[in-house]
Motif scaffolding. Sequence first.
Motif, short mmCIF file in Angstrom:
data_model
loop_
_atom_site.label_atom_id
_atom_site.label_comp_id
_atom_site.label_asym_id
_atom_site.label_seq_id
_atom_site.Cartn_x
_atom_site.Cartn_y
_atom_site.Cartn_z
N GLU A 6 -12.95 0.93 12.27
CA GLU A 6 -13.72 -0.24 11.87
C GLU A 6 -12.80 -1.25 11.15
OE1 GLU A 6 -18.13 1.49 10.93
OE2 GLU A 6 -16.56 1.92 9.45
N ALA A 7 -13.24 -2.51 11.14
CA ALA A 7 -12.48 -3.56 10.46
C ALA A 7 -13.41 -4.38 9.58
CB ALA A 7 -11.79 -4.46 11.48
N LYS A 8 -12.83 -4.97 8.54
CA LYS A 8 -13.57 -5.85 7.64
C LYS A 8 -12.77 -7.11 7.40
CE LYS A 8 -15.84 -2.17 4.96
NZ LYS A 8 -16.02 -1.59 3.59
N LEU A 9 -13.48 -8.23 7.29
CA LEU A 9 -12.85 -9.50 7.00
C LEU A 9 -12.94 -9.80 5.51
CD1 LEU A 9 -11.59 -12.22 7.84
CD2 LEU A 9 -13.93 -13.07 8.24
N LEU A 10 -11.79 -10.11 4.91
CA LEU A 10 -11.74 -10.54 3.52
C LEU A 10 -11.42 -12.02 3.48
CD1 LEU A 10 -9.53 -7.67 1.99
CD2 LEU A 10 -12.02 -7.72 2.25
N LYS A 11 -12.16 -12.77 2.71
CA LYS A 11 -11.88 -14.19 2.50
C LYS A 11 -11.47 -14.34 1.04
CE LYS A 11 -15.04 -15.78 6.11
NZ LYS A 11 -16.20 -16.66 6.46
N ASN A 43 -6.14 -3.14 -3.09
CA ASN A 43 -7.24 -2.47 -3.78
C ASN A 43 -8.46 -2.31 -2.88
OD1 ASN A 43 -5.86 -2.15 -6.20
ND2 ASN A 43 -6.57 -4.09 -7.05
N SER A 44 -8.70 -3.30 -2.02
CA SER A 44 -9.85 -3.21 -1.10
C SER A 44 -9.69 -2.07 -0.12
CB SER A 44 -10.01 -4.54 -0.35
OG SER A 44 -10.28 -5.60 -1.25
N VAL A 45 -8.45 -1.86 0.35
CA VAL A 45 -8.19 -0.73 1.24
C VAL A 45 -8.45 0.58 0.53
CG1 VAL A 45 -6.36 0.51 2.47
CG2 VAL A 45 -6.57 -1.98 2.72
N TYR A 67 -6.49 9.77 8.43
CA TYR A 67 -6.88 8.37 8.21
C TYR A 67 -5.71 7.45 8.56
CZ TYR A 67 -10.90 9.98 5.46
OH TYR A 67 -12.07 10.58 5.05
N GLY A 68 -6.06 6.32 9.15
CA GLY A 68 -5.10 5.24 9.35
C GLY A 68 -5.69 3.97 8.78
N VAL A 69 -4.90 3.22 8.02
CA VAL A 69 -5.39 1.95 7.48
C VAL A 69 -4.43 0.84 7.88
CG1 VAL A 69 -6.63 2.99 5.54
CG2 VAL A 69 -4.23 2.29 5.25
N ALA A 70 -4.96 -0.38 7.96
CA ALA A 70 -4.14 -1.50 8.39
C ALA A 70 -4.53 -2.78 7.66
CB ALA A 70 -4.26 -1.69 9.90
N THR A 71 -3.55 -3.68 7.52
CA THR A 71 -3.80 -5.00 6.95
C THR A 71 -3.07 -6.04 7.78
OG1 THR A 71 -1.85 -5.01 5.49
CG2 THR A 71 -3.87 -4.02 4.62
N THR A 72 -3.75 -7.16 8.06
CA THR A 72 -3.11 -8.29 8.72
C THR A 72 -3.82 -9.55 8.27
OG1 THR A 72 -2.45 -9.26 10.83
CG2 THR A 72 -4.54 -8.04 10.80
N GLY A 73 -3.05 -10.53 7.84
CA GLY A 73 -3.70 -11.73 7.32
C GLY A 73 -2.71 -12.78 6.90
N ILE A 74 -3.23 -13.81 6.23
CA ILE A 74 -2.42 -14.93 5.76
C ILE A 74 -2.44 -14.90 4.23
CG2 ILE A 74 -2.06 -17.42 5.88
CD1 ILE A 74 -3.90 -17.33 8.42
N ILE A 98 0.85 -1.20 0.00
CA ILE A 98 0.00 0.00 0.00
C ILE A 98 0.88 1.25 0.00
CG2 ILE A 98 -1.74 1.31 1.27
CD1 ILE A 98 -2.78 -1.38 2.34
N ALA A 99 1.88 1.25 0.85
CA ALA A 99 2.80 2.40 0.90
C ALA A 99 3.54 2.57 -0.43
CB ALA A 99 3.80 2.22 2.03
#
Length: 418
Positions: free
Chosen positions: A385-390, A404-406, A352-359, A289-290
Amino acid sequence: MKTHTYVEIVTIGDEILYGQITDTNSQWMGTELNKKGFKVIRKTSIGDTKEEILTILEEAQSRADVVLITGGLGPTKDDITKNTIAEYFGVEMTFHQEVYDNIAELFKARNRELTVLNRMQADIPSNGKVLMNKVGTAPGMWFENGEKTIVSMPGVPHEMKYLMENHVLNQLQEKYHTPFIVHKMMRTMGIPESKLAEMIEDWEENLPEELSLAYLPRMGQVRLRITGVSYDETDLKDKIEKEVVKLRELLGENLYAEEDIDIELVVSDLLKEKGLSLATAESCTGGNIAKTITGIPGASAYYNGGIVSYSNEVKESQLGVTSESLKNFGAVSEQVALQMANNVREKYNSDYGVATTGIAGPSGGTKDKPVGTIWIALSTAEKTEAKLLKLYNNRKLNVTVTTNSVFKWLLEELKSGN
C-alpha cells in the motif's frame, strides 16, 4: 503550606554568551532538582562582570528561594564570582586550611606546582560554608541570606555534578520540605498541536488541581507531559493513572507510547519481539530511515538492508521499477512507491519493505507536485500500500516527518498483527 521551593540557576561566563561552549550544567541541574521536588523557575546566563553578578544576586533572590550559581571560580583574574559575592554580603575573605590542603593534595597527585593564584582559591567569603570539592581546586560555597540560600559552584561540569550529588541536593532537601513531583509522558504523532488541543480540551479543563498538562511539539510529533505535585505520592500517582486512562481513549491511534521514547525504538522492540525483518528503499529521505534504524544497538537482528535510489536509473536497475511507470507517472508517484517497497522486500527477503519518494525541497516542485509532495509505501507478503503526504517547504522537516511517518505506519502494522 507552601507547595513549591523555587530555584533559579545562574551560569556565569562570557564564553557561554559568545557561544564558545554549550551550557550543559543548567539542563543537568534542572533534571536532578526536579527529581527532588524543587521547581526551577528560571535559568540565567550572564557575563564575567561585577555589575552583572551583583544585579543577578539581588534579582534572583526576589524570584527564588534558592539561587544556584556555576562559573567564575577559577584561579585566573577574570574569575571574579567569589570576590563579588563577598562584596555583595559586605564581608572579608578568610583563608581555609582544609581547602588549601585539598588543593595541595590534588596538585601533588598530578605532579604539578602549586602557584600563588591556586593558593588564593582557599580564600572564602567569611560568611560562606565550604563544600569540599574532591575532584577540583575550587570549593563550593553555601550562603544563607535570611530564608534564601545561595550556592556557588565551579562551572566545570564534573566538578559541579560532584558538589551537587555529594553536598548540595542533600542539604537542600534537609532545609526545604519539598513535595513529590511526578511526570507522565504520552507520545503522539500524526496530529497537529492545535487539533490535539481541541480534541482533549474538555479533559484538560477538568484535570485535578494537583495536575497540569504541557504540550511539547517537535518535528511532526507532540509530547504530552502530565505533571503532578503533591506531598502524598501514592495519591498523586493514582490520580495521574486515572487521567492517563481517559487520555489514552481520547488519543486513540495518535498515541504511540506512554513513556518518553522515540518511535523507532518502539518499532525496533516489536520487530525483535515478533522475529520479523525489514528492508528499506529510500529516495527523498536519502537513507535517513536506514541511518535511524542502524543507530539502534542490535538492529542487525531485524534490519536486512536497504537501497538509496536517488536517481531513476538506480530505481530501475537496483529496485526493478519499470521505465513505463517512471515515464507515465514520474518518480514521485504512487505507482513507483509501491514498486520500490515491494521489490526491496523481495530483494532482501524481508517481512516488511518500506519506501519513500518525493520532493523534499527547497527546489524541484511543480504546480502538480509542489515541494512537500511525498509518497510512502509499505509492503508485506499479503499486500503493498502507499500513502500520500503533503508536507512543508522545508527540506529538513520533510525528511524528518517522512521518516517518522514510515515508523508510525510500521508500528500500526506491527500492532495489528499484519
